[in-house]
Design a protein around this motif. Sequence first.
Motif, short mmCIF file in Angstrom:
data_model
loop_
_atom_site.label_atom_id
_atom_site.label_comp_id
_atom_site.label_asym_id
_atom_site.label_seq_id
_atom_site.Cartn_x
_atom_site.Cartn_y
_atom_site.Cartn_z
N THR A 431 0.82 -1.22 0.00
CA THR A 431 0.00 0.00 0.00
C THR A 431 0.85 1.27 0.00
N HIS A 434 5.81 1.72 -4.16
CA HIS A 434 5.60 1.84 -5.59
C HIS A 434 6.71 1.06 -6.30
N ASP A 464 -0.50 -0.22 -6.23
CA ASP A 464 -1.21 0.84 -6.95
C ASP A 464 -1.23 0.51 -8.45
N GLY A 465 -2.04 1.24 -9.18
CA GLY A 465 -2.31 0.93 -10.60
C GLY A 465 -1.07 0.66 -11.43
N SER A 467 2.01 0.09 -10.60
CA SER A 467 2.82 -1.03 -10.11
C SER A 467 2.19 -2.36 -10.49
N ARG A 468 0.83 -2.44 -10.37
CA ARG A 468 0.16 -3.70 -10.67
C ARG A 468 0.30 -4.04 -12.15
#
Lengths: 487, 139
Positions: A431, A434, A464-465, A467-468
Amino acid sequence: MTDSINQQWFSNIKGDVLSGIVVALALIPEAIAFSIIAGVDPMVGLYASFIIAVTISFIGGRPAMISAATGAMALVAAPLVREYGVDYLLAATILTGVFQLLFGVFKVAKLMKFIPRAVMIGFVNALAILIFMAQVPHFLGISNMTYVFVAITLVIVYLLPRFFRAIPAPLIAILVLTSIAIYSDFELRTVGDLGTITQSLPAFLIPNVPLTLETLMIILPYALALSVVGLLESLLTATIVDDMTDTGSEKNQEARGQGIANFITGFFGGMAGCAMIGQSVINVKSGGRTRLSTFVAGVFLMFLILVLGSLVVQIPMAVLVGIMIMVSIGTFDWSSFSYMKKAPRGDALVMLTTVAIVVFTHDLSKGVIAGVILSAVLFVAKISKIRVNKTIIAGTTRYAVEGQLFFASVEDFVNAIDTDVRNEKIILDFTAAHIWDDSGVGAVDRVVLKLKNADNHVVIEGLDGPSRRLVEKIAVFDSEHAKLPSH
Amino acid sequence: MYQSILLAVDGSNHSIRAAREAIKVAAFNKESKLTVVYVADHNNAKTEVLHSNSTEELDLARRKRLQPIEEALATNGVDYVVKILHGTPGPAIVEFANDGDFDMLIIGSRGLNALQEMVLGSVSHKVIKRVDCPVLVVK
């Protein structure tokens, strides 16, 4: 169009003409002294100041900024002149113009924002120190009268402005002390001992250098250094003038303008120049606001040389030394001392490194490059600090990762996770993290596979977006057959 | 009554004291409007630009200097606007004051002695001499 020409040239005629004259008067001693620093005839700096100021008044991006021969450029050029002569400097000046024009066309000026302020502070401090050091041979151990003249000059330039400001104090020092020197027979060196003054307009000439690859290789490093140093000081000055006048300016246009001005200067026997912080501040404070002020400064300077040139050679060097000491004191950033106490250690280190390398190598561009590299390394080191918090709740091990996961921080991340366990429930919580690059994904992948191979149940949370998406694109731990290769 | 009041500040303690007096003066008249003027000194431009990474950072630093004054004005319900000028403090304030239609100028004074005044120059002194409207100097 006409409106903007009127605005940029004729919206402040009285203020601009007066300030232009003030700047021309203040420019003369500097142009001569910078020529001497570069090791060329005073005319090379004076022609440069005339041509650069006039050219830039038409095509520069920052109205009311003063560009001419400068100490920074003179210092960079000095070794070239010493070794190969003035014609190579003129050729390097032309090449500098080409580089700067290209920098402007390809919008390299924008990259200036990547130069940290610690480097810029180091740059002006190093410049001040070098200008001072260049004066030492001109006053140390020459004659007792030299010390007296330097001292009197300093008294005049620092005390007189408190009572009288209409004429720049340096010029008054020159007029008074040159008269005294002429009518006495003190043992003093004069400008005439170091060069000659020609009372004529600059003429077109092609630098007398062989047009060979060898010549190019000689001038290329100097031209690159001159381009970088010139743009650095010009864009810093432009920002200062922006702030003083509360207006904006075109930085890339300024870079192109500096390029064209230097290109032309080289063909008229002038040395490379750039914007001048001190003179631009004088110009704005004296009321200059438009291009007209820069134009008047250049033209009036040339006029004065045509009329008074024969007197210039009589100026005692000691007076110029005094004025240059004033310039170096004015250039130095005296708030650096409090900055070193208040600023983060890394910034202070970058500033000192920049100064030290310039003073050691006598090359401003090397200091700037070293400063930029050092601050980049320190920046990476700073953001590569990654924290992994391990908590065990109800048999589940949770690793909360905090920070930036990239090539410089993966090692700490991998080491922080205990992969020797078996049959456990493990949560990796990203969370507060990054993931930036393949190395980051690779580290996550490795850790997850290792844990899975030991029959642990692994869950990844809170990516987070971006990173995913990176993990989904690169990682293999989700594929059933993925096995950690043994090395 | 004083309708349009100009308060010249530099963020120092003297100017905060001046702001407190301005609040009292403004309280005489519910309709009064206060203009806070701050001069970004040309002599400091080089240092300030050199020590800030961007114009936004520099702007923030300047606004922070005025924050205690703005807070005092806001908590006392004064109707005010802030104006940042660029120039030499004395002449810039005089020009702004004389160009605008102000009933009163309020300014702090550092309370310099004769020698300090010769060396440093007194901004309030210069302003008093050349401003057209009544001036309240707060020391």
